[in-house]
Scaffold this active site. Structure first.
Site, PDB file in Angstrom:
ATOM      1  N   THR A  97       0.870  -1.170   0.000  1.00 57.02           N
ATOM      2  CA  THR A  97       0.000   0.000   0.000  1.00 57.02           C
ATOM      3  C   THR A  97       0.910   1.225   0.000  1.00 57.02           C
ATOM      4  O   THR A  97       1.580   1.520   0.982  1.00 57.02           O
ATOM      5  CB  THR A  97      -0.926   0.018   1.222  1.00 57.02           C
ATOM      6  OG1 THR A  97      -1.762  -1.143   1.177  1.00 57.02           O
ATOM      7  CG2 THR A  97      -1.797   1.268   1.231  1.00 57.02           C
ATOM      8  N   LYS A 172      -7.200   1.408  -3.103  1.00 56.19           N
ATOM      9  CA  LYS A 172      -6.824   0.994  -1.750  1.00 56.19           C
ATOM     10  C   LYS A 172      -7.036   2.124  -0.752  1.00 56.19           C
ATOM     11  O   LYS A 172      -7.434   1.896   0.390  1.00 56.19           O
ATOM     12  CB  LYS A 172      -5.364   0.541  -1.717  1.00 56.19           C
ATOM     13  CG  LYS A 172      -4.893   0.038  -0.340  1.00 56.19           C
ATOM     14  CD  LYS A 172      -5.715  -1.167   0.152  1.00 56.19           C
ATOM     15  CE  LYS A 172      -5.323  -1.588   1.567  1.00 56.19           C
ATOM     16  NZ  LYS A 172      -4.017  -2.239   1.647  1.00 56.19           N
ATOM     17  N   LYS A 240       0.329   5.097   8.312  1.00 52.48           N
ATOM     18  CA  LYS A 240       0.919   5.427   7.010  1.00 52.48           C
ATOM     19  C   LYS A 240      -0.153   5.513   5.928  1.00 52.48           C
ATOM     20  O   LYS A 240      -0.192   6.464   5.139  1.00 52.48           O
ATOM     21  CB  LYS A 240       1.974   4.382   6.657  1.00 52.48           C
ATOM     22  CG  LYS A 240       2.580   4.514   5.267  1.00 52.48           C
ATOM     23  CD  LYS A 240       1.977   3.546   4.259  1.00 52.48           C
ATOM     24  CE  LYS A 240       2.206   2.100   4.611  1.00 52.48           C
ATOM     25  NZ  LYS A 240       1.672   1.167   3.582  1.00 52.48           N
TER      26      LYS A 240
END
Length: 291
Positions: A97, A172, A240
């Site tokens: 990701t 995502k 993150k």
């Protein structure tokens, strides 16, 4: 003849994915910064390489699933990175990701060299990886997607091409935005139900059968009741992801107040020393000593 596969990143997700590839009798060469995390895979038949460049030399398709965008940069562009040995025969697939911007950078670098590149982040956590039921969100060219899809199908239940390079990463981010909301809702549900002196197991059984049902509630709430905070997905990695989502939203002139609050709460959780716990540890902001 089956393609040979290289796999860089054998953590919680990567190790389970590699096991599915080995079960399907693929030849798999692996690399991880901490070699001990690949020991089990080597015992199961995977080959070891000392760098991403060496992995690439012995593989047709190279997958990466590492921690942060900086790790992706190092894996591809570093002194012993993938692009040092990648040729026109290779297909490169980043499942980390990461940022849509970096996904496009990888794609453009590949295009200049005649190398096919996909961004293909996954969702489904440790259970999805173990059970082979991950969701894969792919960005890139359709012809490349068609070549790799039979491999994706070995460890995923749903695989969709979302559009051009970077589209997998954007999808995502949409996924993580939704998860941020459901994780907050799950935690607050438990906090409220406990304060009301309800039986938490009965509450979960009841609301999980109605319109409140969601993946976080089904998979993470039971872990909380068992005080199991092991990481299917690390707090530090979720922070993150939420930062990337908010940065991308700002570029798109979109305000995401719920996501912004979720990021703040997870940062507080990390500051309290729980960055290496699973995301279900968010409940510790309310129940520091357990339920």
């Amino acid at each position: 003849m089956k393609k040979t596969i290289g796999f860089i990143g054998t953590g919680v997700m990567g190790s389970s994915i590699v096991k599915h590839l080995l079960t399907a009798d693929y030849s798999v060469t692996v690399y991880n910064r901490t070699k001990s995390k690949a020991d089990e895979l080597i015992r199961l038949g995977a080959k070891w390489a000392d760098s991403p460049a060496e992995v690439t030399e012995s593989s047709d398709i190279v997958f990466t699933i590492v921690g942060y965008p900086k790790d992706v940069e190092e894996s591809y562009f570093g002194e012993n990175g993938i692009f040092k040995t990648a040729t026109e025969k290779h297909i490169l697939v980043d499942m980390t990701t990461s940022t849509p911007t970096l996904a496009k950078k990888l794609y453009n670098e590949g295009k200049e060299r005649g190398i096919e590149v996909l961004d293909a982040p996954v969702s489904g956590g440790d259970l999805g990886a173990k059970n082979g039921t991950l969701t894969v969100m792919v960005g890139g060219e359709e012809r490349t997607f068609d070549k790799v899809k039979p491999v994706f199908d070995l460890f995923a239940a749903k695989v969709n091409l979302q559009g051009k390079a970077g589209s997998g990463q954007h999808t995502k981010m949409a996924n993580q935005i939704m998860i941020a909301g459901t994780m907050m809702g799950m935690a607050e549900l438990l906090v409220y139900a406990k304060a009301a002196n309800l039986n938490l197991e009965k509450v979960l059984d009841t609301v999980g059968g109605g319109s409140a049902q969601n993946w976080s509630l089904s998979n993470y709430a039971p872990r909380i009741l068992k005080e199991d905070y092991t990481a299917g997905f690390f707090v530090k990695h979720f922070i993150k992801d939420l930062k990337i989502a908010l940065d991308e939203a700002e570029k798109l002139s979109v305000d995401l107040p719920s996501t912004r609050l979720a990021k703040q709460l997870y940062e507080e959780l990390a500051q309290n020393g729980f960055e290496n716990d699973g995301t279900q540890a968010i409940i510790k902001l309310w129940w520091p000593e357990g339920k």
